[in-house]
Design a protein around this motif. Sequence first.
Motif, mmCIF file in Angstrom:
data_model
loop_
_atom_site.group_PDB
_atom_site.id
_atom_site.type_symbol
_atom_site.label_atom_id
_atom_site.label_comp_id
_atom_site.label_asym_id
_atom_site.label_seq_id
_atom_site.Cartn_x
_atom_site.Cartn_y
_atom_site.Cartn_z
ATOM 1 N N ALA A 79 0.831 -1.210 0.000
ATOM 2 C CA ALA A 79 0.000 0.000 0.000
ATOM 3 C C ALA A 79 0.865 1.260 0.000
ATOM 4 N N MET A 80 1.945 1.252 0.767
ATOM 5 C CA MET A 80 2.836 2.420 0.781
ATOM 6 C C MET A 80 3.494 2.604 -0.583
ATOM 7 N N MET A 81 3.875 1.523 -1.230
ATOM 8 C CA MET A 81 4.513 1.620 -2.542
ATOM 9 C C MET A 81 3.531 2.115 -3.605
ATOM 10 N N PRO A 126 4.773 6.029 -5.347
ATOM 11 C CA PRO A 126 5.508 5.217 -6.329
ATOM 12 C C PRO A 126 6.999 5.523 -6.400
ATOM 13 N N ARG A 127 7.393 6.772 -6.165
ATOM 14 C CA ARG A 127 8.834 7.082 -6.208
ATOM 15 C C ARG A 127 9.562 6.358 -5.084
ATOM 16 N N MET A 128 8.945 6.293 -3.910
ATOM 17 C CA MET A 128 9.537 5.553 -2.807
ATOM 18 C C MET A 128 9.584 4.066 -3.156
ATOM 19 N N GLY A 129 8.510 3.587 -3.783
ATOM 20 C CA GLY A 129 8.452 2.184 -4.169
ATOM 21 C C GLY A 129 9.531 1.800 -5.156
ATOM 22 N N ARG A 184 12.474 2.903 -5.233
ATOM 23 C CA ARG A 184 13.744 2.776 -4.520
ATOM 24 C C ARG A 184 13.755 1.592 -3.560
ATOM 25 N N ILE A 185 12.600 1.304 -2.973
ATOM 26 C CA ILE A 185 12.537 0.249 -1.956
ATOM 27 C C ILE A 185 12.293 -1.121 -2.573
ATOM 28 N N ASN A 186 11.497 -1.190 -3.628
ATOM 29 C CA ASN A 186 11.140 -2.478 -4.217
ATOM 30 C C ASN A 186 12.347 -3.338 -4.580
ATOM 31 N N PRO A 187 13.409 -2.779 -5.186
ATOM 32 C CA PRO A 187 14.569 -3.626 -5.483
ATOM 33 C C PRO A 187 15.237 -4.199 -4.219
ATOM 34 N N MET A 188 15.068 -3.537 -3.091
ATOM 35 C CA MET A 188 15.678 -4.005 -1.846
ATOM 36 C C MET A 188 14.858 -5.104 -1.174
ATOM 37 N N MET A 189 13.644 -5.365 -1.631
ATOM 38 C CA MET A 189 12.762 -6.310 -0.953
ATOM 39 C C MET A 189 12.985 -7.756 -1.390
ATOM 40 N N GLY A 190 13.750 -7.989 -2.431
ATOM 41 C CA GLY A 190 13.984 -9.347 -2.910
ATOM 42 C C GLY A 190 14.799 -10.180 -1.938
ATOM 43 N N ARG A 191 14.626 -11.478 -2.034
ATOM 44 C CA ARG A 191 15.320 -12.407 -1.126
ATOM 45 C C ARG A 191 16.839 -12.340 -1.293
ATOM 46 N N LYS A 192 17.296 -12.137 -2.517
ATOM 47 C CA LYS A 192 18.730 -12.092 -2.777
ATOM 48 C C LYS A 192 19.387 -10.835 -2.214
ATOM 49 N N GLN A 193 18.597 -9.811 -1.950
ATOM 50 C CA GLN A 193 19.138 -8.539 -1.455
ATOM 51 C C GLN A 193 19.359 -8.531 0.052
ATOM 52 N N LEU A 207 15.509 6.132 11.489
ATOM 53 C CA LEU A 207 15.139 5.074 12.432
ATOM 54 C C LEU A 207 13.962 4.229 11.937
ATOM 55 N N PRO A 208 12.818 4.828 11.584
ATOM 56 C CA PRO A 208 11.720 3.974 11.102
ATOM 57 C C PRO A 208 12.031 3.266 9.787
ATOM 58 N N LEU A 209 12.796 3.906 8.925
ATOM 59 C CA LEU A 209 13.166 3.258 7.669
ATOM 60 C C LEU A 209 14.050 2.040 7.934
ATOM 61 N N GLY A 210 14.976 2.157 8.883
ATOM 62 C CA GLY A 210 15.823 1.026 9.243
ATOM 63 C C GLY A 210 15.021 -0.120 9.846
ATOM 64 N N VAL A 211 14.063 0.211 10.703
ATOM 65 C CA VAL A 211 13.214 -0.832 11.294
ATOM 66 C C VAL A 211 12.383 -1.502 10.209
#
Length: 102
Positions: A14-16, A20-23, A25-34, A62-66
């Motif tokens: 929902a946040m992505m 969409p701009r945040m998504g 940047r974050i979506n590539p980091m969500m993969g298992r290999k990352q 802080l919240p982004l790291g969590v």
Amino acid sequence: MTRDQRRFQRQVDAMMRRYPRMGQRINPMMGRKQRLWRIPLAIFFIIGGFLAVLPIFGLWMLPLGVLLLAVDVPVLQPPASRGMIWLRRRLRRSDGHGVQKR
């Protein structure tokens, strides 16, 4: 997938969709290999959040790291989900969405 994991994933999706701009940047980091990049980056953000008195760092880290760490640590997923729900509701109020007009 547990109920908490599904809830966490729904909130991330929902946040992505909402930001969409945040998504992008974050979506590539969500993969298992990352995972090898995500965990150290999350720890860096959490430590950076505590160093908010320095010019480069800030409490926003802080919240982004969590959030990034919650992808790999299931214990953090329920509080991260609650935090995202709270943030989405606050942003919706400040954007004027959800306000009833007469």
